[in-house]
Design an enzyme around this catalytic site. Structure first.
Site, PDB file in Angstrom:
ATOM      1  N   ILE A  76       0.899  -1.490   0.082  1.00 22.94           N
ATOM      2  CA  ILE A  76       0.260   0.039  -0.061  1.00 22.94           C
ATOM      3  C   ILE A  76       1.058   1.346  -0.261  1.00 22.94           C
ATOM      4  CG2 ILE A  76      -1.508   1.680   1.485  1.00 22.94           C
ATOM      5  CD1 ILE A  76      -2.845  -1.304   2.074  1.00 22.94           C
TER       6      ILE A  76
ATOM      7  N   PRO B 229     -18.355 -11.166 -31.114  1.00 23.61           N
ATOM      8  CA  PRO B 229     -19.957 -12.563 -31.888  1.00 23.61           C
ATOM      9  C   PRO B 229     -21.006 -12.854 -30.760  1.00 23.61           C
ATOM     10  CG  PRO B 229     -17.580 -12.800 -30.190  1.00 23.61           C
ATOM     11  CD  PRO B 229     -17.902 -11.445 -30.441  1.00 23.61           C
TER      12      PRO B 229
ATOM     13  N   ASP C 207     -27.969  -7.145 -37.763  1.00 26.61           N
ATOM     14  CA  ASP C 207     -28.349  -8.650 -38.114  1.00 26.61           C
ATOM     15  C   ASP C 207     -28.628  -9.218 -37.355  1.00 26.61           C
ATOM     16  OD1 ASP C 207     -25.469  -9.253 -37.798  1.00 26.61           O
ATOM     17  OD2 ASP C 207     -25.522  -7.703 -40.048  1.00 26.61           O
TER      18      ASP C 207
ATOM     19  N   LYS D 292     -30.098 -11.503 -42.117  1.00 29.79           N
ATOM     20  CA  LYS D 292     -30.162 -12.307 -43.424  1.00 29.79           C
ATOM     21  C   LYS D 292     -29.446 -14.004 -42.618  1.00 29.79           C
ATOM     22  CE  LYS D 292     -26.543  -9.851 -45.375  1.00 29.79           C
ATOM     23  NZ  LYS D 292     -25.916  -9.450 -44.133  1.00 29.79           N
TER      24      LYS D 292
ATOM     25  N   GLY E 210     -19.951  -9.712 -35.156  1.00 33.11           N
ATOM     26  CA  GLY E 210     -17.947 -10.109 -35.177  1.00 33.11           C
ATOM     27  C   GLY E 210     -17.491  -9.073 -35.849  1.00 33.11           C
ATOM     28  N   ASP E 211     -17.050  -8.994 -36.482  1.00 35.92           N
ATOM     29  CA  ASP E 211     -16.063  -7.553 -37.066  1.00 35.92           C
ATOM     30  C   ASP E 211     -16.359  -7.741 -38.276  1.00 35.92           C
ATOM     31  OD1 ASP E 211     -13.165  -6.444 -37.230  1.00 35.92           O
ATOM     32  OD2 ASP E 211     -13.207  -7.086 -39.041  1.00 35.92           O
TER      33      ASP E 211
ATOM     34  N   ILE F 249     -14.814  -9.330 -42.033  1.00 37.14           N
ATOM     35  CA  ILE F 249     -14.613 -10.930 -41.017  1.00 37.14           C
ATOM     36  C   ILE F 249     -15.715 -11.054 -42.232  1.00 37.14           C
ATOM     37  CG2 ILE F 249     -13.823 -13.233 -40.519  1.00 37.14           C
ATOM     38  CD1 ILE F 249     -11.805 -11.254 -38.928  1.00 37.14           C
TER      39      ILE F 249
ATOM     40  N   THR G  93     -13.808 -11.247 -34.076  1.00 34.49           N
ATOM     41  CA  THR G  93     -14.361 -12.125 -34.863  1.00 34.49           C
ATOM     42  C   THR G  93     -15.130 -13.510 -34.281  1.00 34.49           C
ATOM     43  OG1 THR G  93     -13.742 -12.715 -36.927  1.00 34.49           O
ATOM     44  CG2 THR G  93     -12.410 -12.745 -35.581  1.00 34.49           C
ATOM     45  N   ALA G  94     -16.299 -14.118 -35.158  1.00 37.79           N
ATOM     46  CA  ALA G  94     -16.494 -14.908 -34.047  1.00 37.79           C
ATOM     47  C   ALA G  94     -15.374 -15.813 -34.049  1.00 37.79           C
ATOM     48  CB  ALA G  94     -17.203 -16.392 -34.795  1.00 37.79           C
TER      49      ALA G  94
ATOM     50  N   MET H 299     -19.875 -19.890 -41.386  1.00 41.29           N
ATOM     51  CA  MET H 299     -21.081 -20.801 -42.009  1.00 41.29           C
ATOM     52  C   MET H 299     -20.886 -21.668 -42.914  1.00 41.29           C
ATOM     53  SD  MET H 299     -21.535 -16.650 -43.991  1.00 41.29           S
ATOM     54  CE  MET H 299     -19.752 -17.241 -44.416  1.00 41.29           C
TER      55      MET H 299
ATOM     56  N   GLY I 285     -21.384 -18.849 -29.661  1.00 42.19           N
ATOM     57  CA  GLY I 285     -20.112 -19.584 -29.114  1.00 42.19           C
ATOM     58  C   GLY I 285     -20.229 -17.862 -27.887  1.00 42.19           C
TER      59      GLY I 285
HETATM   60  N1  SAH Z   1     -18.459 -10.812 -39.085  1.00 46.87           N
HETATM   61  C1  SAH Z   1     -18.170 -11.925 -38.681  1.00 46.87           C
HETATM   62  C2  SAH Z   1     -18.469 -13.318 -39.359  1.00 46.87           C
HETATM   63  C3  SAH Z   1     -20.172 -13.051 -40.010  1.00 46.87           C
HETATM   64  S1  SAH Z   1     -20.862 -15.095 -40.835  1.00 46.87           S
HETATM   65  C4  SAH Z   1     -17.346 -12.502 -37.870  1.00 46.87           C
HETATM   66  O1  SAH Z   1     -16.622 -12.009 -38.025  1.00 46.87           O
HETATM   67  O2  SAH Z   1     -17.593 -13.218 -36.944  1.00 46.87           O
HETATM   68  C5  SAH Z   1     -21.436 -15.528 -40.532  1.00 46.87           C
HETATM   69  C6  SAH Z   1     -21.340 -16.715 -39.633  1.00 46.87           C
HETATM   70  O3  SAH Z   1     -19.741 -16.368 -38.153  1.00 46.87           O
HETATM   71  C7  SAH Z   1     -22.318 -17.614 -38.695  1.00 46.87           C
HETATM   72  O4  SAH Z   1     -22.416 -18.558 -39.532  1.00 46.87           O
HETATM   73  C8  SAH Z   1     -21.355 -18.236 -37.670  1.00 46.87           C
HETATM   74  O5  SAH Z   1     -20.090 -19.372 -38.430  1.00 46.87           O
HETATM   75  C9  SAH Z   1     -20.666 -17.569 -37.237  1.00 46.87           C
HETATM   76  N2  SAH Z   1     -20.480 -16.743 -35.621  1.00 46.87           N
HETATM   77  C10 SAH Z   1     -20.586 -15.840 -35.950  1.00 46.87           C
HETATM   78  N3  SAH Z   1     -21.149 -15.413 -34.353  1.00 46.87           N
HETATM   79  C11 SAH Z   1     -20.417 -16.669 -33.792  1.00 46.87           C
HETATM   80  C12 SAH Z   1     -20.779 -17.496 -32.809  1.00 46.87           C
HETATM   81  N4  SAH Z   1     -21.776 -15.742 -31.254  1.00 46.87           N
HETATM   82  N5  SAH Z   1     -20.818 -18.373 -32.319  1.00 46.87           N
HETATM   83  C13 SAH Z   1     -20.631 -19.573 -33.069  1.00 46.87           C
HETATM   84  N6  SAH Z   1     -20.277 -18.763 -34.421  1.00 46.87           N
HETATM   85  C14 SAH Z   1     -20.276 -17.422 -34.982  1.00 46.87           C
END
Ligand code: SAH
Length: 461
Positions: free
Chosen positions: A25, A228, A251, A273, A305-306, A309, A334-335, A386, A415
């Site tokens: 401290i 994610p 989305d 989508k 995600g991003d 990507i 990103t996921a 995907m 996730g």
């Molecule tokens: N721009 C996003 C990806 C979009 S494409 C990124 O950067 O994460 C969509 C795909 O991302 C889904 O079909 C799956 O494969 C993946 N995804 C996104 N979020 C997810 C999550 N929480 N858990 C598992 N897969 C995920």
């Protein structure tokens, strides 16, 4: 009843201070005193190596007297910090400091000092001090963390700009217009530029002035990665832009918890989508962004995600660029990064994988023109986005290309959210293994030796 304190800011520049004790401290208090320019004396029989290091550092004004505290006249000190774990030394220092009329800070319960060190949030010139009147420092620190997250780091640059230009703007505008000028600067992309450390161009300033004169706001678009799912994985910048938006296009991948952060009065448009059944065609989304911004709105395009990507972010900003609409892009987790962390699967590992590939599993015409032969080699991790619908084809194609049948594979559903679920298996049998399971989008596929590490490293579902 806790003792009641009022926050005051004190200058200790070149003022002598005494710290009794030299443990953890004490060290953190000493750091603060030195930062404030105080001339510090430390009395303690044991001394933390960090303090010894400070003494060695010629630039700091600190002197250590290595002995147990014994009663002395403290009247030369402006402030005394009591921080030993020896009761007798503490009591003795307390009574000496009182006698000498010093400000007293005590690190111990039951030893009432009259000043406390608040938790401080700093942004350049700005300081925000938080205390719980000394009652619960741990909760205060937690609160500091929450507030920290909300305060932009470059806010000082805005303050500097405001102070340099206040005179000119005051001469130029009447009160109402002036307010409008500052608001559109602070909330807009020009303000963001300043916070990022850039200078405003002449045309940025002219734009702001023009808008203020016309009393209109020029719209702009924020293309923001929402990560994610877990809202705590948002970036500071994402959160701030979410909270200042007028219109939001989002989305399906954006989680409800994140949608809850959107201001209640913002217009929300779901352009989500689902695979093969697009709610709003991509071209229309691009145009909608431009149209709303042209109405003067701050338009938030929130993406899972991003945005860059597999997010078609590039297409969206291309149109904005062509139509001269200001925009900024905020990356998200990103996921591939989020899901792998939360599933305990490191994407690279010195022993198993030296590279990662992010691959689309959205296969054209059932199979695909993916370069499967490149994926056959070990020492790499394959992450399919995907890919759930094409799982069987993906596994078959990889085996055909020469990847061992027993290569580990993981499926991660939703996730980073509280509904995260993970299945692991091997290439040869994964598709059969999950045939009767209910697995929903979004699901990510990770393939490679690193999947095996999950057995040891899984910490979260
Ligand atoms: N721009 C996003 C990806 C979009 S494409 C990124 O950067 O994460 C969509 C795909 O991302 C889904 O079909 C799956 O494969 C993946 N995804 C996104 N979020 C997810 C999550 N929480 N858990 C598992 N897969 C995920």
């Amino acid at each position: 009843m806790p003792q009641s304190y009022i926050p005051l800011s004190i200058s200790l520049k070149d003022q002598p201070s005494l710290v009794v004790g030299a443990g953890n401290i004490a060290t953190s208090r000493i750091e603060k005193l030195i930062e404030a320019g105080s001339i510090v004396t430390v009395i303690s029989d044991q001394v933390d190596p960090r303090i010894t290091q400070m003494v060695k550092n010629q630039k700091t004004q600190i002197k250590v007297i290595q002995k147990k505290y014994e009663s002395i006249d403290l009247s030369e000190f402006k402030i005394v910090i009591i921080a030993t774990n020896n009761d007798q030394a503490n009591q003795s220092a307390l009574s000496d400091a009182k006698k000498a009329g010093c400000l007293i800070n005590s690190a111990f319960d039951g030893l009432q000092g009259d000043v406390i060190f608040p938790a401080v949030i700093k942004r350049g010139l700005f300081q925000l001090a938080l205390t719980s009147q000394g009652v619960t420092p741990t909760l205060t620190r937690l609160l500091r963390g929450w507030i920290e997250a909300r305060l932009p780091f470059g806010i000082e640059n805005l303050a500097n700009f405001a102070s340099e230009n206040a005179g000119t703007i005051k001469k130029r505008f009447k009160t109402q217009q002036r307010k409008f000028f500052w608001q559109s600067l602070f909330h807009g992309i020009a303000g963001q530029k300043l916070m990022d450390g850039d200078k405003l161009s002449l045309s940025d300033v002219e734009d702001l002035i023009e808008n203020a004169e016309a009393h209109t706001q020029k719209g702009e678009v924020y293309l923001v990665g929402a990560g994610p799912g877990d809202p705590e994985l948002l970036t500071f910048k994402a959160l701030r832009l979410i909270q200042q938006s007028d219109v939001v296009l989002y989305d399906r991948l954006v989680s409800q918890e994140i949608l809850n952060l959107i201001p209640a009065d913002a217009k929300k448009i779901n352009v989500g989508k689902e695979r093969d059944k697009h709610l709003v065609p991509q071209g229309d989304i691009n145009q909608l962004l431009a149209d709303e911004a042209r109405k003067g709105q701050r338009v938030l395009r929130l993406k899972g995600g991003d945005p860059f990507i597999f997010g078609r972010g590039g297409e969206e900003i291309e149109l904005l660029f062509d139509q001269g609409i200001p925009f900024q892009v905020v990356p998200g987790i990103t996921a591939g990064a989020g899901c792998s962390s939360y599933a305990g699967i490191p994407l690279t590992h010195r022993d198993y994988s030296q590279s990662v590939r992010f691959i689309t599993g959205h296969l054209k015409n059932g199979t695909s023109d993916l370069p499967w032969h490149e994926y056959q080699y070990g020492n790499q991790t394959l992450v399919f986005y995907m890919g759930l619908k094409s799982l069987r084809v993906i596994c078959e194609q990889l085996i055909l290309a020469g990847k061992p049948k027993e290569t580990p594979i993981a499926l991660i559903q939703k996730g980073t959210t509280k509904d995260q679920k993970v299945w692991t298996g091997v290439l040869e049998s994964m598709a059969d293994q999950i045939e009767n399971e209910e697995i929903h989008a979004p699901t990510l596929i990770i393939i490679g030796e690193v999947v095996k590490l999950r057995e040891k490293l899984a910490w979260c579902g």
